[in-house]
Design a protein around this motif. Sequence first.
Motif, mmCIF file in Angstrom:
data_model
loop_
_atom_site.group_PDB
_atom_site.id
_atom_site.type_symbol
_atom_site.label_atom_id
_atom_site.label_comp_id
_atom_site.label_asym_id
_atom_site.label_seq_id
_atom_site.Cartn_x
_atom_site.Cartn_y
_atom_site.Cartn_z
ATOM 1 N N ASN A 119 -3.808 48.315 24.204
ATOM 2 C CA ASN A 119 -3.014 49.025 25.216
ATOM 3 C C ASN A 119 -1.645 49.366 24.634
ATOM 4 O O ASN A 119 -0.775 48.489 24.552
ATOM 5 N N PRO A 120 -1.412 50.612 24.221
ATOM 6 C CA PRO A 120 -0.134 50.986 23.599
ATOM 7 C C PRO A 120 1.008 51.084 24.610
ATOM 8 O O PRO A 120 1.390 52.160 25.056
ATOM 9 N N GLU A 121 1.540 49.927 25.003
ATOM 10 C CA GLU A 121 2.665 49.856 25.922
ATOM 11 C C GLU A 121 3.823 49.155 25.222
ATOM 12 O O GLU A 121 3.639 48.537 24.174
ATOM 13 N N PRO A 122 5.043 49.231 25.772
ATOM 14 C CA PRO A 122 6.171 48.500 25.186
ATOM 15 C C PRO A 122 5.805 47.041 24.935
ATOM 16 O O PRO A 122 5.260 46.373 25.820
ATOM 17 N N MET A 123 6.109 46.545 23.741
ATOM 18 C CA MET A 123 5.579 45.244 23.333
ATOM 19 C C MET A 123 6.596 44.303 22.699
ATOM 20 O O MET A 123 6.244 43.219 22.240
ATOM 21 N N ILE A 124 7.868 44.693 22.642
ATOM 22 C CA ILE A 124 8.848 43.884 21.919
ATOM 23 C C ILE A 124 8.980 42.485 22.511
ATOM 24 O O ILE A 124 9.063 41.493 21.780
ATOM 25 N N LEU A 125 9.012 42.382 23.829
ATOM 26 C CA LEU A 125 9.139 41.063 24.452
ATOM 27 C C LEU A 125 7.950 40.185 24.087
ATOM 28 O O LEU A 125 8.117 39.000 23.770
ATOM 29 N N GLN A 126 6.748 40.741 24.104
ATOM 30 C CA GLN A 126 5.563 39.961 23.734
ATOM 31 C C GLN A 126 5.635 39.506 22.281
ATOM 32 O O GLN A 126 5.267 38.371 21.957
ATOM 33 N N ILE A 127 6.124 40.371 21.402
ATOM 34 C CA ILE A 127 6.254 39.996 19.990
ATOM 35 C C ILE A 127 7.304 38.903 19.834
ATOM 36 O O ILE A 127 7.116 37.949 19.072
ATOM 37 N N ALA A 128 8.420 39.013 20.564
ATOM 38 C CA ALA A 128 9.469 37.995 20.486
ATOM 39 C C ALA A 128 8.951 36.639 20.962
ATOM 40 O O ALA A 128 9.237 35.594 20.349
ATOM 41 N N MET A 129 8.169 36.644 22.044
ATOM 42 C CA MET A 129 7.598 35.398 22.550
ATOM 43 C C MET A 129 6.585 34.819 21.562
ATOM 44 O O MET A 129 6.480 33.601 21.394
ATOM 45 N N TRP A 130 5.832 35.720 20.918
ATOM 46 C CA TRP A 130 4.875 35.273 19.899
ATOM 47 C C TRP A 130 5.622 34.609 18.739
ATOM 48 O O TRP A 130 5.200 33.558 18.231
ATOM 49 N N LEU A 131 6.725 35.210 18.325
ATOM 50 C CA LEU A 131 7.529 34.623 17.247
ATOM 51 C C LEU A 131 8.056 33.249 17.635
ATOM 52 O O LEU A 131 8.038 32.307 16.837
ATOM 53 N N GLN A 132 8.546 33.144 18.845
ATOM 54 C CA GLN A 132 9.094 31.875 19.320
ATOM 55 C C GLN A 132 8.051 30.763 19.256
ATOM 56 O O GLN A 132 8.357 29.620 18.947
ATOM 57 N N GLU A 133 6.801 31.134 19.506
ATOM 58 C CA GLU A 133 5.715 30.154 19.516
ATOM 59 C C GLU A 133 5.160 29.885 18.121
ATOM 60 O O GLU A 133 4.742 28.753 17.821
ATOM 61 N N ASN A 134 5.165 30.861 17.254
ATOM 62 C CA ASN A 134 4.465 30.738 15.973
ATOM 63 C C ASN A 134 5.352 30.564 14.741
ATOM 64 O O ASN A 134 4.854 30.141 13.694
ATOM 65 N N ALA A 135 6.631 30.888 14.845
ATOM 66 C CA ALA A 135 7.508 30.760 13.675
ATOM 67 C C ALA A 135 7.615 29.313 13.211
ATOM 68 O O ALA A 135 7.840 29.042 12.029
ATOM 69 N N ARG A 136 7.408 28.368 14.138
ATOM 70 C CA ARG A 136 7.521 26.942 13.812
ATOM 71 C C ARG A 136 6.550 26.531 12.697
ATOM 72 O O ARG A 136 6.835 25.609 11.932
ATOM 73 N N VAL A 137 5.415 27.203 12.614
ATOM 74 C CA VAL A 137 4.419 26.878 11.585
ATOM 75 C C VAL A 137 4.983 27.135 10.189
ATOM 76 O O VAL A 137 4.623 26.469 9.223
#
Length: 286
Positions: A119-137
């Motif tokens: 679904n090509p919709e605005p996605m920056i917030l979702q990417i930021a939340m993904w980073l917050q969850e996965n950058a720890r690895v």
Amino acid sequence: MSALPEVLDEILALKSIFCTPGEFYLLNPPSLEELESSRGPISFKISVKCAAEQDSNDMESLEKKTLLSCSVEMTIVLSLNYPQTLPEISLSCAEISKKGLSSLRNKMIEYAQNLHSSNPEPMILQIAMWLQENARVFLDKPAELNSSRNDSSADDDADDTIILLKLDHMRNKSRYIKTIARWVHELNLNGRLFFVNYLIFILLTGETGNVREYLRRHKTCNVDVDSSGKPCKERMINVLVQEQAPSNLRICDFGEVECKSPSELKERFTEINLEYLFKEHIKPLL
């Protein structure tokens, strides 16, 4: 053409969510008041905080869990076609190694592509939340980070070179760009291929030996075609800069950038902390 209303709404939402001082910074245009009338790419920075539990063999430490925290800075560029096209995002983080940051960005791009395909919709917030969850690895433990800095970071800083090249022309643009991209991939380099008006610049960074090998290939291998359509070598390449890469360089990938004006080119150099290169070596040519 200006940004879509849903894109403007997304940026305003991001600013309200990342509201702590230093978490959100608009680069272009420089103020929210100018967003609606902006006719070019929109760029901004978001600082995403993340944390991970620290492993320990000490029994006392096991009783008291300690957290490792870091801030991953996202530099985001949205083209006028966003969200139909993916955003351009670079990452920087002092607590994650260069190799780890590159791996993290690759995973982030994969996540963004999956979002976009469904679904090509605005996605920056979702990417930021993904980073917050996965950058720890990818977060380095203090001992590992100190060891890395003592054993290899000094060497990495000494071995990393940045080079800025100016090309005269490209007769077969598609072939030329594919050749450059292939060499960059093979030599594990990062950088940008800039087009502005009639000017062409190549910015590359990586290990000194690999940068030198790229330059050798560019000067000795067929990269373009001559006026009769026969493959030819590049005879009109100018090396504007070749020096040690700055430690605060914000670039961890390679991409082609079409700039509509010199001011947009300046903004792109500023985003990756290379404004001084623009002022000293590119501005006089414009």
